[in-house]
Design a protein around this motif. Structure first.
Motif, PDB file in Angstrom:
ATOM      1  N   LYS A  27     -23.716 -37.387  -4.174  1.00 61.27           N
ATOM      2  CA  LYS A  27     -24.825 -36.748  -3.163  1.00 61.27           C
ATOM      3  C   LYS A  27     -26.208 -37.484  -3.513  1.00 61.27           C
ATOM      4  CE  LYS A  27     -27.139 -32.288  -2.083  1.00 61.27           C
ATOM      5  NZ  LYS A  27     -28.549 -32.978  -2.420  1.00 61.27           N
ATOM      6  N   PRO A  28     -26.855 -37.748  -2.313  1.00 56.61           N
ATOM      7  CA  PRO A  28     -28.283 -38.318  -2.525  1.00 56.61           C
ATOM      8  C   PRO A  28     -29.259 -37.665  -3.169  1.00 56.61           C
ATOM      9  CG  PRO A  28     -27.764 -38.125  -0.328  1.00 56.61           C
ATOM     10  CD  PRO A  28     -26.549 -37.855  -1.100  1.00 56.61           C
ATOM     11  N   VAL A  29     -30.095 -37.996  -3.941  1.00 54.48           N
ATOM     12  CA  VAL A  29     -31.054 -37.020  -4.594  1.00 54.48           C
ATOM     13  C   VAL A  29     -32.417 -37.281  -4.007  1.00 54.48           C
ATOM     14  CG1 VAL A  29     -32.489 -36.686  -6.821  1.00 54.48           C
ATOM     15  CG2 VAL A  29     -29.894 -37.140  -6.952  1.00 54.48           C
ATOM     16  N   TYR A  30     -32.381 -38.554  -3.376  1.00 51.23           N
ATOM     17  CA  TYR A  30     -33.821 -39.012  -2.495  1.00 51.23           C
ATOM     18  C   TYR A  30     -33.477 -39.366  -1.045  1.00 51.23           C
ATOM     19  CZ  TYR A  30     -34.989 -39.056  -7.574  1.00 51.23           C
ATOM     20  OH  TYR A  30     -35.308 -38.751  -8.692  1.00 51.23           O
ATOM     21  N   LEU A  31     -34.366 -39.378  -0.263  1.00 52.85           N
ATOM     22  CA  LEU A  31     -34.182 -39.845   1.320  1.00 52.85           C
ATOM     23  C   LEU A  31     -35.387 -40.449   1.584  1.00 52.85           C
ATOM     24  CD1 LEU A  31     -32.801 -40.015   3.978  1.00 52.85           C
ATOM     25  CD2 LEU A  31     -34.172 -38.162   4.641  1.00 52.85           C
ATOM     26  N   VAL A  32     -35.167 -42.117   1.572  1.00 51.34           N
ATOM     27  CA  VAL A  32     -36.220 -43.082   2.032  1.00 51.34           C
ATOM     28  C   VAL A  32     -36.199 -43.185   3.755  1.00 51.34           C
ATOM     29  CG1 VAL A  32     -37.334 -45.188   1.627  1.00 51.34           C
ATOM     30  CG2 VAL A  32     -36.263 -43.936  -0.411  1.00 51.34           C
ATOM     31  N   VAL A  33     -37.041 -42.821   4.297  1.00 52.79           N
ATOM     32  CA  VAL A  33     -37.220 -43.113   5.747  1.00 52.79           C
ATOM     33  C   VAL A  33     -38.013 -44.270   6.047  1.00 52.79           C
ATOM     34  CG1 VAL A  33     -37.471 -42.174   8.322  1.00 52.79           C
ATOM     35  CG2 VAL A  33     -36.397 -40.694   6.150  1.00 52.79           C
ATOM     36  N   MET A 105     -33.182 -34.525   8.688  1.00 53.10           N
ATOM     37  CA  MET A 105     -32.682 -35.433   8.056  1.00 53.10           C
ATOM     38  C   MET A 105     -32.714 -34.916   6.513  1.00 53.10           C
ATOM     39  SD  MET A 105     -31.372 -37.980   9.926  1.00 53.10           S
ATOM     40  CE  MET A 105     -31.150 -36.566  11.144  1.00 53.10           C
ATOM     41  N   LEU A 106     -33.599 -34.256   6.151  1.00 48.77           N
ATOM     42  CA  LEU A 106     -33.373 -33.484   4.765  1.00 48.77           C
ATOM     43  C   LEU A 106     -32.511 -32.492   4.701  1.00 48.77           C
ATOM     44  CD1 LEU A 106     -37.504 -33.626   4.217  1.00 48.77           C
ATOM     45  CD2 LEU A 106     -35.805 -34.745   2.897  1.00 48.77           C
ATOM     46  N   SER A 107     -32.480 -31.597   5.764  1.00 47.38           N
ATOM     47  CA  SER A 107     -31.782 -30.638   5.986  1.00 47.38           C
ATOM     48  C   SER A 107     -30.341 -31.007   5.732  1.00 47.38           C
ATOM     49  CB  SER A 107     -31.858 -29.593   7.097  1.00 47.38           C
ATOM     50  OG  SER A 107     -30.887 -28.690   7.214  1.00 47.38           O
ATOM     51  N   ALA A 108     -29.954 -32.010   6.389  1.00 48.86           N
ATOM     52  CA  ALA A 108     -28.471 -32.539   6.531  1.00 48.86           C
ATOM     53  C   ALA A 108     -28.160 -32.986   5.041  1.00 48.86           C
ATOM     54  CB  ALA A 108     -28.455 -33.560   7.342  1.00 48.86           C
ATOM     55  N   ARG A 109     -29.065 -33.431   4.225  1.00 49.84           N
ATOM     56  CA  ARG A 109     -28.879 -33.771   2.959  1.00 49.84           C
ATOM     57  C   ARG A 109     -28.929 -32.714   1.618  1.00 49.84           C
ATOM     58  NH1 ARG A 109     -30.250 -37.821   6.210  1.00 49.84           N
ATOM     59  NH2 ARG A 109     -29.119 -39.712   6.019  1.00 49.84           N
ATOM     60  N   ARG A 110     -29.429 -31.572   2.503  1.00 51.54           N
ATOM     61  CA  ARG A 110     -29.919 -30.420   1.578  1.00 51.54           C
ATOM     62  C   ARG A 110     -30.924 -30.772   0.463  1.00 51.54           C
ATOM     63  NH1 ARG A 110     -23.934 -27.379   0.693  1.00 51.54           N
ATOM     64  NH2 ARG A 110     -23.459 -27.029   2.790  1.00 51.54           N
ATOM     65  N   LEU A 111     -31.853 -31.542   0.735  1.00 48.02           N
ATOM     66  CA  LEU A 111     -32.915 -32.105   0.015  1.00 48.02           C
ATOM     67  C   LEU A 111     -34.329 -31.420   0.146  1.00 48.02           C
ATOM     68  CD1 LEU A 111     -32.155 -35.859  -0.058  1.00 48.02           C
ATOM     69  CD2 LEU A 111     -31.662 -34.279  -1.861  1.00 48.02           C
ATOM     70  N   PRO A 112     -35.042 -31.302  -0.881  1.00 49.50           N
ATOM     71  CA  PRO A 112     -36.358 -30.643  -0.772  1.00 49.50           C
ATOM     72  C   PRO A 112     -37.317 -31.717  -0.103  1.00 49.50           C
ATOM     73  CG  PRO A 112     -36.203 -31.198  -3.128  1.00 49.50           C
ATOM     74  CD  PRO A 112     -34.826 -31.218  -2.242  1.00 49.50           C
ATOM     75  N   GLY A 113     -38.287 -31.273   0.463  1.00 50.89           N
ATOM     76  CA  GLY A 113     -39.471 -32.184   1.189  1.00 50.89           C
ATOM     77  C   GLY A 113     -39.933 -33.311   0.188  1.00 50.89           C
ATOM     78  N   ASP A 114     -40.140 -32.904  -1.015  1.00 53.62           N
ATOM     79  CA  ASP A 114     -40.930 -33.740  -1.941  1.00 53.62           C
ATOM     80  C   ASP A 114     -39.931 -34.842  -2.666  1.00 53.62           C
ATOM     81  OD1 ASP A 114     -39.495 -32.176  -3.287  1.00 53.62           O
ATOM     82  OD2 ASP A 114     -41.254 -31.443  -5.057  1.00 53.62           O
ATOM     83  N   HIS A 115     -38.541 -34.798  -1.998  1.00 57.82           N
ATOM     84  CA  HIS A 115     -37.720 -35.813  -2.393  1.00 57.82           C
ATOM     85  C   HIS A 115     -37.629 -36.854  -1.259  1.00 57.82           C
ATOM     86  CE1 HIS A 115     -35.329 -34.101  -6.023  1.00 57.82           C
ATOM     87  NE2 HIS A 115     -36.628 -33.703  -6.161  1.00 57.82           N
ATOM     88  N   LEU A 116     -38.683 -36.901  -0.552  1.00 57.35           N
ATOM     89  CA  LEU A 116     -38.790 -37.855   0.658  1.00 57.35           C
ATOM     90  C   LEU A 116     -39.894 -38.990   0.463  1.00 57.35           C
ATOM     91  CD1 LEU A 116     -38.255 -38.639   3.829  1.00 57.35           C
ATOM     92  CD2 LEU A 116     -40.211 -36.861   4.141  1.00 57.35           C
TER      93      LEU A 116
END
Length: 241
Positions: A27-33, A105-116
């Motif tokens: 599962k990804p821990v971060y998302l880079v857009v 996109m964050l919700s789909a990965r269940r990531l908090p906003g500060d992991h963007l």
């Protein structure tokens, strides 16, 4: 897929473009857009992300596709060109779209906003700055290639104070270096942690040194947050005291 209401823009939407899934296979821990430039596409910027992915194996890299057609590729603003009026009107139109897209996109990965993290180019850099500074939960970092915000675009007291890094060509004739410096200084005056890297001889675009520097910034912000404020002498950075 977030869309705009009314005024003939109901079909305008930001789409999820090509991506590089987390190389860790979990599962990804971060998302880079990544937000491409005017007249470009998600494929062009996702190719650049190939330089970043090996150092960030727990990050998903996603290229967003701008909502409006251009002569070639896509553009983020409905109007053409880089006049102040076009930029401000374009930000007003597209900022809510991007904000909703990032939430989705964050919700789909269940990531908090500060992991963007946001990496923008040209118009995409302007939009990354405008939206990133307004989000309730600040992104980990905003990297802007060849971007600036017009003085007339009111950002007030930013809700978020994420680190911001500008990477800009000294010979940029589309978004002059002076515009970047004015934006950088404006954000510093508001208390944001801001750095800039000037690229001698570069016009409106990016080069290898800038891409390498962006990768280092992403790694510091996402993997080694305690070292995100460390100074590294690349020889081209602005050092302000």
């Amino acid at each position: 897929m977030p869309q705009l209401p009314g005024n003939g823009l109901m079909t305008a939407a930001i789409a999820a473009g090509p991506k590089i899934a987390a190389l860790s296979c979990g599962k990804p821990v971060y998302l880079v857009v990544l937000l491409h430039a005017e007249g470009s596409s998600g494929q062009e910027v996702i190719d650049l992300a190939l330089n970043f992915a090996p150092e960030l194996p727990k990050a998903d890299f996603l290229a967003a596709e701008a909502p409006f057609p251009a002569a070639t590729g896509r553009r983020w603003f409905p109007g053409e060109g880089f006049s102040t009026e076009t930029i401000v009107a374009g930000l007003t139109t597209s900022a809510p779209l991007l904000d909703a897209f990032l939430d989705e996109m964050l919700s789909a990965r269940r990531l908090p906003g500060d992991h963007l993290a946001l990496v923008g180019f040209s118009q995409g850099a302007m939009l990354a700055l405008d939206v990133g500074l307004r989000r309730a939960v600040p992104p980990a970092v905003i990297i802007a290639f060849g971007g600036a915000l017009p003085e007339t675009r009111d950002i007030g007291a930013p809700r978020a104070q994420p680190p911001v890094v500008f990477i800009h060509g000294e010979d940029d004739a589309v978004v002059p270096l002076a515009d970047m410096i004015a934006t950088r200084d404006r954000l510093k005056a508001l208390g944001l942690p801001v750095k800039s890297m000037r690229r001698p001889g570069l016009g409106h675009g990016e080069d290898d040194d800038g891409i390498i520097a962006a990768g280092s910034v992403l790694t510091a912000a996402l993997v080694k947050p305690k070292k995100a404020s460390d100074d590294h002498d690349h020889g081209d950075h602005d050092h302000d005291h």
